[in-house]
Design a protein around this motif. Structure first.
Motif, PDB file in Angstrom:
ATOM      1  N   ARG A  60     107.872 -13.331 -19.639  1.00  0.00           N
ATOM      2  CA  ARG A  60     108.071 -12.236 -18.692  1.00  0.00           C
ATOM      3  C   ARG A  60     109.436 -11.636 -18.967  1.00  0.00           C
ATOM      4  O   ARG A  60     110.458 -12.239 -18.676  1.00  0.00           O
ATOM      5  CB  ARG A  60     107.973 -12.754 -17.260  1.00  0.00           C
ATOM      6  N   GLY A  61     109.446 -10.448 -19.526  1.00  0.00           N
ATOM      7  CA  GLY A  61     110.694  -9.873 -19.989  1.00  0.00           C
ATOM      8  C   GLY A  61     111.651  -9.386 -18.904  1.00  0.00           C
ATOM      9  O   GLY A  61     112.834  -9.715 -18.916  1.00  0.00           O
ATOM     10  N   PRO A  62     111.176  -8.593 -17.935  1.00  0.00           N
ATOM     11  CA  PRO A  62     112.114  -7.921 -17.039  1.00  0.00           C
ATOM     12  C   PRO A  62     113.113  -8.843 -16.319  1.00  0.00           C
ATOM     13  O   PRO A  62     114.307  -8.512 -16.271  1.00  0.00           O
ATOM     14  CB  PRO A  62     111.196  -7.173 -16.067  1.00  0.00           C
ATOM     15  N   PRO A  63     112.697 -10.007 -15.780  1.00  0.00           N
ATOM     16  CA  PRO A  63     113.694 -10.820 -15.063  1.00  0.00           C
ATOM     17  C   PRO A  63     114.804 -11.341 -15.979  1.00  0.00           C
ATOM     18  O   PRO A  63     115.900 -11.675 -15.516  1.00  0.00           O
ATOM     19  CB  PRO A  63     112.880 -12.000 -14.504  1.00  0.00           C
TER      20      PRO A  63
ATOM     21  N   ARG B 127     116.433  -9.636 -18.128  1.00  0.00           N
ATOM     22  CA  ARG B 127     117.502  -8.639 -18.292  1.00  0.00           C
ATOM     23  C   ARG B 127     118.709  -8.952 -17.404  1.00  0.00           C
ATOM     24  O   ARG B 127     119.845  -8.893 -17.828  1.00  0.00           O
ATOM     25  CB  ARG B 127     116.963  -7.245 -17.939  1.00  0.00           C
ATOM     26  N   ARG B 128     118.382  -9.302 -16.161  1.00  0.00           N
ATOM     27  CA  ARG B 128     119.442  -9.618 -15.215  1.00  0.00           C
ATOM     28  C   ARG B 128     120.217 -10.860 -15.678  1.00  0.00           C
ATOM     29  O   ARG B 128     121.438 -10.935 -15.570  1.00  0.00           O
ATOM     30  CB  ARG B 128     118.784  -9.866 -13.845  1.00  0.00           C
TER      31      ARG B 128
ATOM     32  N   ASN C   6     111.658 -10.580 -26.194  1.00  0.00           N
ATOM     33  CA  ASN C   6     112.176 -10.227 -24.865  1.00  0.00           C
ATOM     34  C   ASN C   6     113.670 -10.532 -24.758  1.00  0.00           C
ATOM     35  O   ASN C   6     114.431  -9.766 -24.166  1.00  0.00           O
ATOM     36  CB  ASN C   6     111.421 -10.987 -23.778  1.00  0.00           C
TER      37      ASN C   6
ATOM     38  N   GLU D 233     115.731  -8.042 -26.927  1.00  0.00           N
ATOM     39  CA  GLU D 233     115.675  -6.739 -26.261  1.00  0.00           C
ATOM     40  C   GLU D 233     116.585  -6.722 -25.023  1.00  0.00           C
ATOM     41  O   GLU D 233     117.274  -5.741 -24.760  1.00  0.00           O
ATOM     42  CB  GLU D 233     114.235  -6.423 -25.836  1.00  0.00           C
ATOM     43  N   ALA D 234     116.561  -7.824 -24.263  1.00  0.00           N
ATOM     44  CA  ALA D 234     117.421  -7.901 -23.081  1.00  0.00           C
ATOM     45  C   ALA D 234     118.884  -7.790 -23.507  1.00  0.00           C
ATOM     46  O   ALA D 234     119.677  -7.090 -22.872  1.00  0.00           O
ATOM     47  CB  ALA D 234     117.166  -9.201 -22.321  1.00  0.00           C
TER      48      ALA D 234
ATOM     49  N   HIS E 241     119.808  -4.178 -24.527  1.00  0.00           N
ATOM     50  CA  HIS E 241     119.925  -3.211 -23.439  1.00  0.00           C
ATOM     51  C   HIS E 241     121.018  -3.581 -22.443  1.00  0.00           C
ATOM     52  O   HIS E 241     121.648  -2.702 -21.859  1.00  0.00           O
ATOM     53  CB  HIS E 241     118.582  -3.056 -22.715  1.00  0.00           C
ATOM     54  N   GLU E 242     121.220  -4.870 -22.217  1.00  0.00           N
ATOM     55  CA  GLU E 242     122.099  -5.278 -21.119  1.00  0.00           C
ATOM     56  C   GLU E 242     123.402  -5.898 -21.582  1.00  0.00           C
ATOM     57  O   GLU E 242     124.354  -5.976 -20.815  1.00  0.00           O
ATOM     58  CB  GLU E 242     121.372  -6.305 -20.220  1.00  0.00           C
TER      59      GLU E 242
ATOM     60  N   GLU F  27     107.795  -4.118 -28.068  1.00  0.00           N
ATOM     61  CA  GLU F  27     106.755  -4.913 -27.432  1.00  0.00           C
ATOM     62  C   GLU F  27     105.367  -4.329 -27.720  1.00  0.00           C
ATOM     63  O   GLU F  27     104.410  -5.071 -27.955  1.00  0.00           O
ATOM     64  CB  GLU F  27     107.014  -4.959 -25.926  1.00  0.00           C
TER      65      GLU F  27
END
Lengths: 335, 335
Positions: free
Chosen positions: A74-77, A79-80, A117, A120-121, A124-125, B105
């Motif tokens: 799960r990629g989005p979490p 990033r933080r 993921n 990529e995180a 971007h971050e 992705e």
């Protein structure tokens, strides 16, 4: 022993460090060392059953860590989580070669999607992050010459090798393209405290240790003369820390290795100095024969030249320390 | 011209053939040829917008094909489709290098997950299948020597290259492990009828053709001296059919290539013999500079030795035929 080029501890004290797979075998040993040298450690682990993650690996210091339960697929979490990290050690992954053939889609998710993921995180971050990826000598497949050098052809013999290789390429690509300071280490056969012994699909050293420590008959496939370079996990942790803190390593792919290779028979003989058991040689099962690579040992002069790393524990010293650890933690690791 | 070692048509007449990506540029040309030589052709295509799939590519023979709309990222429905197929040509995929960097992705799904699903489907449902995978010279990255041989190091410079390489490894692994008769062809710059011209992210030949055919100013990045081996799609279809029907190719990775490389300036000059336009040289945009590989041309002696293949259309003849096609189908391809 050559002194390391520098002491990584000074670079790590006070730093924010993320360890993926930090409840697993190598991850927990790394996390404990990072804690000991004064880092602020965040652990991400999906605690996938049978994959080796176990909160007890951090005892008695469990409370000194920030622990996030997260599946990196799960990629989005993610990033933080990568924000504000100085160093990121990416050790999460599926390591069973056999499982990767039985369920290649799961291996793809855990080794390939997760790693994409993560990079990529970072892109971007946190493109200023230092990112160390634990890859595997499995990417070489059957060696064409020994010792194996980093520039020798890769030729994965299972889906795990294919996906770890893709993970390597992501790290190198994101270094070249986005200046993420990434290092790829190709680990070889690692053994030592906190290794998962119960799941017999996680490598030959864990199978042999489990049988020997329980006083069971130790079963070797084939004649046991296959050679490997065995690394004690403390030496692997040294390599991870040195690679992370040596700018000459960024963008590089670097082998680990041992002072000399040992046969599986020698590994068992070293064990037999500390445990009592019988040995049995049995033919290779078909599914293992397919993915067995014969002799393997790597040339690790590049890593040594860049960082001064070399293994501090030979097989005998490493085995003594390992057996002692498991004996005194039998309730956790041997039941 | 050397005669091919055999005529593939006789091996293909009456056979059940699956073409993934069969509504796209190369896929539709292949499907039409297969139909012409008497195969029973099933096409699988996800018709992802902007990726080149278009039912009109099959006109006026659209009704002679069984067409299944399916995204190969969904594995289970694929199992049913591969059953009873004699030959499978896997041409579906994401081909834009830039898109692969912007959305890695998606590229992972379309090139890696899809391909794993396909080889798994063959393993479980049809291990006797012959499976041809269209890979790309992009896996080599920036060549270290010219021409590039199949055993030269791979070094992908974008996520598309990483995922196509993983796709190659799947095919070779499933050949070695499960005896699937798979072949990997590394295609180079392909041009010709039914090429998608509108989406400017699908390769330099399509961009140049689109501008020239519309009489617009043709824009070349850099000085235009970068050399490539351009293949007309009819020659690529020849190679696909020969590779599929030549047992010596199974388990192999084989380059395509041209009789001689041409610079982009020469490609434009060939176009200018058939279209009227102005040429402008402009500096590389940053995002293209990152993934540009300079000169590339491959050694294709292995494919020639195994199959007798060689390109039948040189750049001038190929360009004439291509321009004629697009002129007579301007309403479909140039609006």
């Amino acid at each position: 022993m050559t002194a390391p080029v520098h002491r990584p501890d000074a670079h790590i004290a006070g730093r924010a460090v993320l360890v993926t797979g930090g409840l697993g075998f190598i991850g927990s040993n790394l996390a404990l060392r990072l804690r000991a040298v004064g880092a602020r450690v965040t652990i991400v682990d999906a605690l996938i059953p049978e994959h080796g993650g176990d909160l007890r690996n951090l005892d008695p210091h469990r409370d000194d860590f920030r622990i996030e339960s997260l599946d990196l697929r799960r990629g989005p979490p993610l990033r933080r989580l990568v924000r504000d990290q100085d160093l990121i050690f990416h050790l999460a992954g599926q390591v069973s070669h056999g499982d990767s053939m039985r369920d290649p889609e799961q291996d793809l998710g855990l080794n390939c999607v997760s790693t994409l993921n993560l990079v990529e995180a970072c892109r971007h971050e946190n493109p200023a992050a230092i990112l160390v990826f634990s890859s595997t000598r499995q990417v070489y497949g059957r060696p064409r010459r020994l010792p194996v050098h980093e520039d020798d052809p890769v030729d994965p013999v299972d889906t795990n090798g294919i996906h770890k290789l893709a993970g390597e390429y992501y790290h190198i690509l994101y270094h070249r393209t986005y200046d993420v300071r990434s290092v790829v280490l190709r680990l070889t056969n690692t053994y030592g405290p906190r290794q998962q012994l119960r799941n017999e699909r996680q490598g030959v050293t864990s199978v042999l240790l489990f049988q020997a420590l329980r006083g069971q008959r130790v079963r070797l496939f084939g004649d046991g003369t296959q050679r490997r370079d065995f690394n004690h996990v403390d030496d692997v942790v040294d390599a991870l820390l040195l690679a992370a803190t040596t700018p000459a390593c960024y963008g590089q792919v670097l082998n680990l290795g041992a002072e000399r290779p040992h046969s599986l028979n020698e590994f068992v003989a070293a064990l037999s100095r500390h445990c009592r058991f019988e040995v049995e040689h049995v033919p290779f099962p078909d599914d293992r024969k397919l993915i067995d690579i014969g002799d393997y040992y790597g040339d690790w002069s590049r890593l040594r030249a860049a960082t001064g790393w070399r293994p501090r524990l030979d097989l005998d010293a490493g085995m003594r320390q390992t057996v002692e650890f498991f004996r005194s933690h039998a309730d956790v690791y041997l039941r």
